[in-house]
Design a protein around this motif. Structure first.
Motif, PDB file in Angstrom:
ATOM      1  N   GLU A  89       0.835  -1.204   0.000  1.00 53.94           N
ATOM      2  CA  GLU A  89       0.000   0.000   0.000  1.00 53.94           C
ATOM      3  C   GLU A  89       0.876   1.263   0.000  1.00 53.94           C
ATOM      4  O   GLU A  89       0.541   2.255  -0.636  1.00 53.94           O
ATOM      5  N   ARG A  90       2.002   1.193   0.711  1.00 49.55           N
ATOM      6  CA  ARG A  90       2.906   2.347   0.759  1.00 49.55           C
ATOM      7  C   ARG A  90       3.500   2.625  -0.618  1.00 49.55           C
ATOM      8  O   ARG A  90       3.561   3.774  -1.066  1.00 49.55           O
ATOM      9  N   LEU A  91       3.966   1.564  -1.285  1.00 48.04           N
ATOM     10  CA  LEU A  91       4.546   1.739  -2.621  1.00 48.04           C
ATOM     11  C   LEU A  91       3.499   2.262  -3.602  1.00 48.04           C
ATOM     12  O   LEU A  91       3.785   3.154  -4.413  1.00 48.04           O
ATOM     13  N   LYS A  92       2.303   1.716  -3.517  1.00 47.38           N
ATOM     14  CA  LYS A  92       1.240   2.191  -4.408  1.00 47.38           C
ATOM     15  C   LYS A  92       0.874   3.645  -4.082  1.00 47.38           C
ATOM     16  O   LYS A  92       0.617   4.440  -4.986  1.00 47.38           O
ATOM     17  N   GLY A  93       0.902   3.999  -2.805  1.00 46.74           N
ATOM     18  CA  GLY A  93       0.642   5.380  -2.411  1.00 46.74           C
ATOM     19  C   GLY A  93       1.694   6.322  -2.975  1.00 46.74           C
ATOM     20  O   GLY A  93       1.384   7.453  -3.379  1.00 46.74           O
ATOM     21  N   LEU A  94       2.934   5.866  -3.000  1.00 44.16           N
ATOM     22  CA  LEU A  94       4.014   6.665  -3.577  1.00 44.16           C
ATOM     23  C   LEU A  94       3.761   6.920  -5.060  1.00 44.16           C
ATOM     24  O   LEU A  94       3.834   8.059  -5.530  1.00 44.16           O
ATOM     25  N   VAL A  95       3.432   5.853  -5.787  1.00 44.12           N
ATOM     26  CA  VAL A  95       3.163   5.994  -7.224  1.00 44.12           C
ATOM     27  C   VAL A  95       1.958   6.904  -7.444  1.00 44.12           C
ATOM     28  O   VAL A  95       1.988   7.786  -8.315  1.00 44.12           O
ATOM     29  N   GLU A  96       0.917   6.721  -6.666  1.00 45.75           N
ATOM     30  CA  GLU A  96      -0.266   7.579  -6.809  1.00 45.75           C
ATOM     31  C   GLU A  96       0.082   9.044  -6.532  1.00 45.75           C
ATOM     32  O   GLU A  96      -0.435   9.959  -7.188  1.00 45.75           O
ATOM     33  N   GLY A  97       0.973   9.277  -5.580  1.00 45.48           N
ATOM     34  CA  GLY A  97       1.434  10.635  -5.310  1.00 45.48           C
ATOM     35  C   GLY A  97       2.178  11.226  -6.502  1.00 45.48           C
ATOM     36  O   GLY A  97       1.991  12.390  -6.848  1.00 45.48           O
ATOM     37  N   TRP A  98       3.027  10.407  -7.120  1.00 45.59           N
ATOM     38  CA  TRP A  98       3.731  10.876  -8.314  1.00 45.59           C
ATOM     39  C   TRP A  98       2.745  11.246  -9.410  1.00 45.59           C
ATOM     40  O   TRP A  98       2.861  12.296 -10.030  1.00 45.59           O
ATOM     41  N   VAL A  99       1.774  10.371  -9.634  1.00 48.27           N
ATOM     42  CA  VAL A  99       0.805  10.609 -10.708  1.00 48.27           C
ATOM     43  C   VAL A  99      -0.038  11.857 -10.409  1.00 48.27           C
ATOM     44  O   VAL A  99      -0.379  12.612 -11.319  1.00 48.27           O
ATOM     45  N   ALA A 172       7.124  12.760 -19.822  1.00 48.95           N
ATOM     46  CA  ALA A 172       5.954  13.638 -19.716  1.00 48.95           C
ATOM     47  C   ALA A 172       6.366  15.084 -19.956  1.00 48.95           C
ATOM     48  O   ALA A 172       5.661  15.833 -20.633  1.00 48.95           O
ATOM     49  N   SER A 173       7.528  15.478 -19.430  1.00 44.14           N
ATOM     50  CA  SER A 173       8.012  16.840 -19.613  1.00 44.14           C
ATOM     51  C   SER A 173       8.450  17.084 -21.056  1.00 44.14           C
ATOM     52  O   SER A 173       8.089  18.092 -21.656  1.00 44.14           O
ATOM     53  N   ALA A 174       9.222  16.160 -21.614  1.00 44.16           N
ATOM     54  CA  ALA A 174       9.717  16.335 -22.980  1.00 44.16           C
ATOM     55  C   ALA A 174       8.572  16.389 -23.983  1.00 44.16           C
ATOM     56  O   ALA A 174       8.607  17.172 -24.938  1.00 44.16           O
ATOM     57  N   LEU A 175       7.550  15.578 -23.753  1.00 42.60           N
ATOM     58  CA  LEU A 175       6.412  15.522 -24.670  1.00 42.60           C
ATOM     59  C   LEU A 175       5.300  16.502 -24.290  1.00 42.60           C
ATOM     60  O   LEU A 175       4.337  16.647 -25.028  1.00 42.60           O
ATOM     61  N   ARG A 176       5.444  17.133 -23.102  1.00 44.78           N
ATOM     62  CA  ARG A 176       4.402  18.021 -22.551  1.00 44.78           C
ATOM     63  C   ARG A 176       3.052  17.292 -22.533  1.00 44.78           C
ATOM     64  O   ARG A 176       2.026  17.809 -22.918  1.00 44.78           O
ATOM     65  N   ARG A 183      -0.561   6.784 -17.616  1.00 47.49           N
ATOM     66  CA  ARG A 183      -0.385   5.456 -18.216  1.00 47.49           C
ATOM     67  C   ARG A 183       0.729   4.674 -17.533  1.00 47.49           C
ATOM     68  O   ARG A 183       0.558   3.511 -17.184  1.00 47.49           O
ATOM     69  N   GLU A 184       1.868   5.320 -17.353  1.00 44.19           N
ATOM     70  CA  GLU A 184       2.994   4.614 -16.746  1.00 44.19           C
ATOM     71  C   GLU A 184       2.751   4.360 -15.258  1.00 44.19           C
ATOM     72  O   GLU A 184       3.169   3.334 -14.720  1.00 44.19           O
ATOM     73  N   ALA A 186      -0.161   3.683 -13.983  1.00 43.47           N
ATOM     74  CA  ALA A 186      -1.040   2.508 -13.944  1.00 43.47           C
ATOM     75  C   ALA A 186      -0.242   1.223 -14.128  1.00 43.47           C
ATOM     76  O   ALA A 186      -0.499   0.212 -13.461  1.00 43.47           O
ATOM     77  N   ARG A 187       0.768   1.252 -15.010  1.00 42.46           N
ATOM     78  CA  ARG A 187       1.629   0.079 -15.204  1.00 42.46           C
ATOM     79  C   ARG A 187       2.407  -0.243 -13.927  1.00 42.46           C
ATOM     80  O   ARG A 187       2.545  -1.417 -13.556  1.00 42.46           O
ATOM     81  N   LEU A 188       2.908   0.785 -13.271  1.00 42.64           N
ATOM     82  CA  LEU A 188       3.664   0.563 -12.034  1.00 42.64           C
ATOM     83  C   LEU A 188       2.761  -0.006 -10.939  1.00 42.64           C
ATOM     84  O   LEU A 188       3.175  -0.899 -10.198  1.00 42.64           O
ATOM     85  N   LEU A 189       1.543   0.503 -10.841  1.00 46.28           N
ATOM     86  CA  LEU A 189       0.603  -0.023  -9.836  1.00 46.28           C
ATOM     87  C   LEU A 189       0.310  -1.493 -10.100  1.00 46.28           C
ATOM     88  O   LEU A 189       0.286  -2.313  -9.174  1.00 46.28           O
ATOM     89  N   ALA A 190       0.085  -1.835 -11.384  1.00 48.69           N
ATOM     90  CA  ALA A 190      -0.185  -3.239 -11.738  1.00 48.69           C
ATOM     91  C   ALA A 190       1.037  -4.110 -11.426  1.00 48.69           C
ATOM     92  O   ALA A 190       0.904  -5.238 -10.939  1.00 48.69           O
ATOM     93  N   TRP A 191       2.230  -3.585 -11.680  1.00 47.47           N
ATOM     94  CA  TRP A 191       3.468  -4.326 -11.386  1.00 47.47           C
ATOM     95  C   TRP A 191       3.595  -4.591  -9.888  1.00 47.47           C
ATOM     96  O   TRP A 191       3.884  -5.706  -9.470  1.00 47.47           O
ATOM     97  N   ILE A 192       3.342  -3.558  -9.086  1.00 48.78           N
ATOM     98  CA  ILE A 192       3.427  -3.734  -7.630  1.00 48.78           C
ATOM     99  C   ILE A 192       2.408  -4.780  -7.167  1.00 48.78           C
ATOM    100  O   ILE A 192       2.717  -5.639  -6.344  1.00 48.78           O
ATOM    101  N   ASP A 193       1.200  -4.730  -7.721  1.00 48.52           N
ATOM    102  CA  ASP A 193       0.182  -5.720  -7.367  1.00 48.52           C
ATOM    103  C   ASP A 193       0.579  -7.129  -7.765  1.00 48.52           C
ATOM    104  O   ASP A 193       0.204  -8.100  -7.127  1.00 48.52           O
ATOM    105  N   SER A 194       1.363  -7.246  -8.847  1.00 49.89           N
ATOM    106  CA  SER A 194       1.714  -8.574  -9.357  1.00 49.89           C
ATOM    107  C   SER A 194       2.841  -9.238  -8.567  1.00 49.89           C
ATOM    108  O   SER A 194       3.082 -10.442  -8.733  1.00 49.89           O
TER     109      SER A 194
END
Length: 198
Positions: A89-99, A172-176, A183-184, A186-194
């Motif tokens: 949950e902590r790792l997923k919270g970190l990713v959600e914070g980034w997003v 995200a910055s380079a492409l604005r 998207r990424e 969501a992939r990280l969250l799925a990876w952590i869950d897996s």
């Protein structure tokens, strides 16, 4: 002068210093080190330019203060995340914070990562090493979460996760395009869950 007046002056000075540190972190993130002036930071902190020199003698001292502020913000974040029930949950919270910071990342990149990359190009000061220390704080915290999850090679997994964040922030910055973070993330969250529990 009474003790209460001295205490009030010390509190006011501490608050002003903290405002300058927070402003330095914000302005340097948005403008970069080379384009940022002491006047820019003073204006953002609502402090007269002449007062800045009481707290910070040089721009490099303000950049170091910005790095300290990044470390302080990271500590506040990880303290909040540590209240979650488990490492997954902590790792997923970190990713959600980034997003949740996707718009800021799409405009300016990761605050510490972009600063570290910029400082690495300078020949003097040692601030690049200090930026690396802030990133190391994040890596160490993430590694502890993977270790608590019982994952093999938690240090490698920490590098993978933090590296993925740096990559998605950069893209995200380079492409604005803030959607890269969604998207990424969501992939990280799925990876952590897996990840298998031991």
């Amino acid at each position: 002068m009474t003790d209460s007046k001295v205490s009030a002056r010390v509190r006011t000075a501490g608050a002003k210093r903290q405002r300058l540190m927070a402003a330095a972190a914000q302005v340097v993130h948005r403008q970069g080190v080379e384009r940022t002036t002491i006047a820019d930071i003073a204006r953002a902190a609502d402090v007269p330019v002449g007062n800045v020199y009481y707290y910070f003698k040089t721009k490099d001292e303000l950049v170091a203060a910005a790095l300290s502020e990044h470390a302080r913000q990271l500590e506040l974040l990880t303290d909040r995340l540590d209240r979650l029930p488990g490492p997954r949950e902590r790792l997923k919270g970190l990713v959600e914070g980034w997003v949740s910071q996707r718009d800021l990342a799409a405009r300016y990149g990761c605050p510490t990562g972009t600063l570290a990359a910029e400082l690495d190009k300078r020949d003097e000061g040692g601030l690049d090493v200090e930026a690396g220390r802030v990133i190391r704080l994040l890596l160490d915290w993430v590694e502890r979460q993977f270790r608590e999850l019982g994952q093999p090679e938690p240090d490698g997994l920490a590098l993978t996760l933090v590296g993925a964040y740096q990559g998605m922030s950069l893209l995200a910055s380079a492409l604005r395009e803030p959607g890269v973070m969604d998207r990424e993330g969501a992939r990280l969250l799925a990876w952590i869950d897996s990840l298998e529990a031991p």
